[in-house]
Design a protein around this motif. Structure first.
Motif, PDB file in Angstrom:
ATOM      1  N   ARG A 142      -8.246 -18.747  65.938  1.00  0.00           N
ATOM      2  CA  ARG A 142      -7.322 -18.968  67.048  1.00  0.00           C
ATOM      3  C   ARG A 142      -6.714 -20.382  67.031  1.00  0.00           C
ATOM      4  N   HIS A 143      -7.343 -21.306  66.285  1.00  0.00           N
ATOM      5  CA  HIS A 143      -6.804 -22.666  66.188  1.00  0.00           C
ATOM      6  C   HIS A 143      -6.024 -22.888  64.900  1.00  0.00           C
TER       7      HIS A 143
ATOM      8  N   ARG B  22      -2.288 -25.866  61.270  1.00  0.00           N
ATOM      9  CA  ARG B  22      -1.210 -25.868  60.271  1.00  0.00           C
ATOM     10  C   ARG B  22      -0.090 -26.804  60.700  1.00  0.00           C
ATOM     11  N   GLN B  23       0.264 -26.668  61.982  1.00  0.00           N
ATOM     12  CA  GLN B  23       1.342 -27.481  62.533  1.00  0.00           C
ATOM     13  C   GLN B  23       0.970 -28.962  62.467  1.00  0.00           C
TER      14      GLN B  23
ATOM     15  N   ILE C 130      -8.730 -26.027  54.920  1.00  0.00           N
ATOM     16  CA  ILE C 130      -8.742 -26.238  56.379  1.00  0.00           C
ATOM     17  C   ILE C 130      -8.900 -24.902  57.106  1.00  0.00           C
ATOM     18  N   SER C 131      -8.200 -23.874  56.618  1.00  0.00           N
ATOM     19  CA  SER C 131      -8.250 -22.580  57.312  1.00  0.00           C
ATOM     20  C   SER C 131      -9.628 -21.947  57.231  1.00  0.00           C
TER      21      SER C 131
END
Lengths: 602, 192
Positions: free
Chosen positions: B177-178, B183-184, B170-171
């Motif tokens: 910046r998102h 992650r949250q 995902i990263s």
């Protein structure tokens, strides 16, 4: 390293690695992303052409000038390019020349599901068919090599499931786009070889035997071509397959012997005979036409094929399994119990996007009960409810010719041809010239949204947006083109002015003194720089549930839970997330119940 | 790990293709072969989106056979029911509870199925049904576009691949910046 790439991304990468210097295409599902991806690489020219024939012609020119060149298109695009395709087969190549045909079994986004392997046989040139993205990349590179080795155009044929599926591809660094390839050397002067490049009858007569000799050599080559391979297994059954069908056959008939044809034309006759001798039963698993089956039967080999495996539609594992089972092959049908409680899922019918500039024209066509000869693009959605407005759709650019013919047959109904800007430049120009030349009072409505919308917003001569950012493009003004073609009655209207669109079409249809053209101009919501306006609202006091606003077919207009006391019909509601504030619904509401606030906050 | 079939469904514009891309990449990152397939074009305008992902030692066809889907991930409530036939018995269904009303309902004669009917349809194949109001979670986190990542988090809890692998993929796909917000969103989805 391994990366997940779609078949189309892999084709672009393969072509770039093979040193392609010129690529041209007309957008069409499922081929579009090939050129889109190529346009991001350096050291090549990638262009959108005005149609597929022009794309192929330009690629032929680049090949004759001495560089590797590629044209890519959807299956029906090859029909448009076929005239040149048949000639270039005789003429041959200089730099490697590859045609990518992306077929669409299952007609996910097309007018037919023709099997373009037939073109290879018809035009007498080789066809390669990858079965996943790695092969897509590798086969394109091999296609360039074969093209130069055998002096022939080579077709790489994919299908939707190959072009649009992602699978792992071994990717070498450096990353694409970096100028690590050697600088281009200046080309030598164009070599004058009229006996080959000028296809007059005397030359064609001499070249045809050369083509037949080339086919002979290609047949010999196919016997050792590394793209054809045998995966030996249980000899009870020998499966002959290729393309997307290979993946299905390998899974459903796992464990049996399998001959994979990566070069789908010409087929390796000796290899096939040898393979068939060593298995008890031969099964041909191919999507669409019995292309291999007919050729293998002609060798005198009995096979199990289209008697069981579907002739139409896209293969799925369940369809291939069902066919294999019906053919008495030793496969188990999956025990899929029918649903005990099936749910009635309401369909999601394709609709024009909220804010689409085509909406008012179809609202008007329906209101005026016009006979509508339609064309190919997003606006073909005008055939669906709530418009139900389009009466014919044949092929790219056919609207104008069809409307012309309906009129010339003696039909006096009020009629229009409806065509988009990209389609107009693709094949509408010559049709409009015909209507002017023959002075037939056909009304052509050009829906000019300054893009090729259906395929995701590619540039075209009407937008002037080039495929590669670093190059310049020039916009061609449609009104000037139409005027210079000799059309005297022309109106240009704002696509979002419902009355103006309706009035212009009404007057154009009434104009019986020669052809007329209405240009309905408004940006596609996907265009760069497009801006949303204030979303519209419903005054629930004023709305009486008349449902007229639903006739503009906008996904942002919903039925609210509130019923009108008198009519007992649901009042309208606007979906705040979807509404773009185009105001088409505001203009059609007879009670002024839908309105656009001056600012976003009331 | 055994061969695993995922089916992502919903409506155009919900970020389904990105989500299925990520799951295919997670498969590769976990050392498996992976394929993904979807349909573009005419069927995409306001239509149903259907994207298949398959993991295995060597994946064949890019689309799973009817009745063999292990994970149905539905971004819209009704769409989960439309694809019930694809499920293998006792498959895992993860469904976002968001409703997107089809035009055939909003301006045509069709009705949006009742919750009970959708439930019944799903239960005819499996009892492993997990509902998540991903839009509400995403909005709470301050960005409705995080729906995608919330749903992936919920899915990841059922799939035996380390959360770190998921987050790594995902990263690589979201702008820095998102990253924290994603992650949250992933963690919230995973623990829901």
């Amino acid at each position: 390293m391994k990366r997940l790439l779609s078949g189309n991304e892999a084709i672009a990468l393969g072509a770039w690695e093979a040193g392609v210097r010129f690529a041209s295409a007309y957008p069409g599902t499922p081929s579009t992303e090939i050129l889109e991806n190529l346009s991001r690489y350096s050291h090549l020219t990638a262009e959108w052409a005005s149609n597929e024939k022009v794309a192929l012609d330009a690629a032929i020119g680049a090949s004759l000038a001495g560089v590797r060149a590629m044209a890519s298109m959807k299956h029906v695009g090859v029909n448009v390019a076929a005239d040149s395709l048949m000639s270039v087969s005789y003429i041959g190549v200089n730099g490697g020349l590859v045609l990518v045909s992306a077929d669409d079994p299952g007609t996910w986004s097309s007018q037919n599901e023709q099997d373009n392997r037939q073109y290879a046989r018809f035009g007498k040139f080789p066809c390669l068919e990858p079965s996943d993205s790695q092969e897509a990349k590798d086969f394109v590179q091999e296609a360039f090599n074969l093209s130069e080795r055998f002096n022939t155009i080579v077709m790489v044929r994919t299908t939707t499931r190959i072009s649009h599926s992602k699978s792992a591809v071994e990717v070498e660094m450096p990353a694409p786009g970096r100028p690590d390839v050697p600088t281009l050397e200046p080309l030598p002067k164009f070599e004058r070889r009229p006996e080959r490049y000028v296809i007059i009858p005397a030359h064609a007569r001499r070249l045809h035997p050369v083509v037949e000799e080339r086919m002979h050599q290609l047949r010999e080559y196919s016997e050792t071509c590394p793209l054809n391979r045998i995966e030996w297994g249980n000899s009870q059954i020998g499966v002959i397959t290729g393309g997307a069908a290979y993946q299905h056959a390998r899974e459903v008939l796992a464990g049996f012997s399998l001959l994979k044809l990566g070069m789908s034309y010409p087929i390796p006759q000796k290899m096939i005979r040898d393979f068939c001798r060593q298995v008890q039963q031969v099964v041909v698993v191919e999507e669409l036409d019995p292309f291999w089956e007919d050729q293998i039967r002609a060798l005198g080999i009995p096979v199990t094929g289209k008697a069981f495996f579907p002739l139409t539609g896209e293969f799925t594992l369940e369809r291939v399994r069902a066919a294999a089972h019906a053919a008495g092959l030793p496969v188990t049908p999956l025990p899929v119990a029918p649903l005990t409680e099936p749910v009635q899922a309401p369909p999601r019918i394709p609709a024009l996007c909220p804010g689409c500039p085509h909406r008012a024209a179809f609202f008007s066509a329906k209101k005026q009960r016009l006979l509508v000869a339609g064309d190919i693009g997003c606006y073909t959605i005008g055939v669906l409810p709530p418009f139900d407005a389009i009466d014919t759709c044949i092929s790219m650019g056919a609207s104008i010719g069809v409307a012309h013919g309906v009129r010339q047959a003696g039909n006096q109904q009020k009629a229009i041809a409806v065509i988009g800007d990209s389609t107009f430049f693709h094949a509408g120009l010559s049709a409009l010239a015909n209507t002017v030349y023959n002075q037939v009072p056909v009304t052509t409505v050009i829906l000019d949204n300054h893009t090729t919308g259906m395929t995701g917003g590619q540039g075209n001569p009407g937008s002037g947006v080039p495929a590669q950012n670093q190059r310049s493009g020039r916009q061609i003004d449609i009104e000037s083109v139409v005027r210079s073609l000799g059309v005297e009655w022309i109106r240009c209207v704002d696509a979002f002015n419902v009355t103006a669109v309706d009035q212009a079409i009404r007057e154009a249809v009434a104009h019986q003194d020669g052809p007329s053209v209405v240009i309905v101009e408004g940006d596609c919501v996907m265009n760069q720089g497009w801006q949303r306006s204030n979303l519209v609202r419903v005054d629930l006091e004023a709305c009486n549930g008349c449902t007229l606003c639903f006739n503009v077919g906008c996904p942002a207009i919903l039925k609210s839970d509130e019923l009108d006391v008198k009519t007992q019909r649901p009042k309208a509601e606007i979906d705040a997330l979807l509404c773009t504030g185009c105001t088409v619904c505001v203009q059609v509401c007879p009670r002024h119940a839908i309105y656009q606030p001056e600012s976003g906050h009331e | 790990m055994n061969d695993t079939n995922f089916l992502f469904v919903g409506v155009g514009g919900q970020g389904i293709l990105t989500a299925s891309d990520i799951v295919a990449e997670v498969g590769l990152a976990a050392g498996l072969d992976a394929k993904k397939s979807e349909i573009h074009g005419f069927s995409q305008r306001g239509g149903v989106v259907e994207s298949h992902v398959r993991w295995g030692q060597r994946v064949g066809a890019p689309v799973a056979e009817l009745g063999t889907v292990d994970f149905l991930v539905s971004f819209e409530l009704l769409e989960s029911a439309r694809f019930v036939e694809h499920l293998r018995p006792n498959a895992v269904v993860i469904t976002n509870t968001q409703r997107i009303i089809p035009m055939s309902v909003s301006s045509g004669g069709y009705a949006y199925p009742a919750d009970g009917d959708i439930e019944k349809a799903l239960r005819s194949r499996t009892d492993q049904i997990y509902r998540i109001d991903a839009l509400a979670v995403a909005q709470e986190l301050g960005n409705p576009r995080l729906v995608n990542t919330v749903v992936l988090g919920a899915l990841s809890w059922h799939v035996p691949v380390d959360a770190a692998v998921w987050l790594d993929v995902i990263s690589r796909r979201v702008p820095p910046r998102h990253l924290n917000a994603n992650r949250q969103a992933f963690d919230t989805g995973r623990s829901s």
